[in-house]
Design an enzyme around this catalytic site. Structure first.
Site, PDB file in Angstrom:
ATOM      1  CE1 TYR A   6      27.073 -11.175  18.150  1.00 35.06           C
ATOM      2  CE2 TYR A   6      25.387 -10.206  18.473  1.00 35.06           C
ATOM      3  CZ  TYR A   6      26.194 -11.057  18.273  1.00 35.06           C
ATOM      4  OH  TYR A   6      24.823 -11.981  17.343  1.00 35.06           O
TER       5      TYR A   6
ATOM      6  CD  GLU B 123      21.031  -4.341  12.450  1.00 32.94           C
ATOM      7  OE1 GLU B 123      21.514  -3.532  12.100  1.00 32.94           O
ATOM      8  OE2 GLU B 123      21.399  -5.030  12.287  1.00 32.94           O
TER       9      GLU B 123
ATOM     10  CB  ALA C  82      20.279 -19.185  15.225  1.00 28.86           C
TER      11      ALA C  82
END
Length: 157
Positions: free
Chosen positions: A120, A108, A75
């Site tokens: 990603y 995930e 984060a």
């Protein structure tokens, strides 16, 4: 992109700042104690922070299991997004994992988190499956992503 931050291993003194970011970013945040235990007790866990002066901009963690890394959480503080900190943290985790023998990495991500999915994919992760109703706050599905070429070693899984 701002380049005046460093990425370094997370230490116990960083837990309060990391926990604050966690609370700002996730509907069901990890506890402060969970982060403390990851740093102090979990020998498989490696956590990193992006920091500018005394300000933690973001953090990321992974578990190393055999030749695989699993990103547990990542984060960036909402005030410091779009500065390259998230990408720098992931690249640091990938490099650190490769140095420890990791050849692949998984994570995930929420099905609706298109910004994270884009990052990603930019870093070599590909979609490989779905975890139905993975997120407890709203039963949202998670996309499972893998990068099977960490450290230049391609896996055939």
């Amino acid at each position: 992109m701002v380049e005046d931050f460093v990425v370094c291993p997370m230490v116990l003194d960083d837990v309060d700042d990391v926990w604050e970011i966690e609370r700002l970013c996730f509907p069901i945040p990890w506890s402060r104690e969970a982060f403390r235990l990851e740093i102090e007790k979990n020998m498989c866990a490696k956590y990193f922070i992006a920091k500018r002066l005394d300000t933690v901009l973001g953090y990321g963690g992974m578990w190393l299991i055999l030749d695989e890394g699993h990103i547990t959480n990542i984060a960036v503080h909402p005030a410091y997004r779009n500065m390259g900190a998230g990408e720098a943290i992931i690249r640091t985790m990938m490099d650190a994992g490769a140095k420890m023998g990791m050849t692949q990495m998984t994570l995930e991500v929420r099905k609706t988190n298109f910004i994270a999915q884009h990052l990603y994919k930019k870093l070599g992760f590909v979609e490989c499956g779905i975890r139905k109703a993975y997120y407890a706050d709203n039963n949202e599905d998670a996309i499972i992503m893998w990068n099977r070429n960490i450290g230049g070693k391609v896996q055939d899984k």
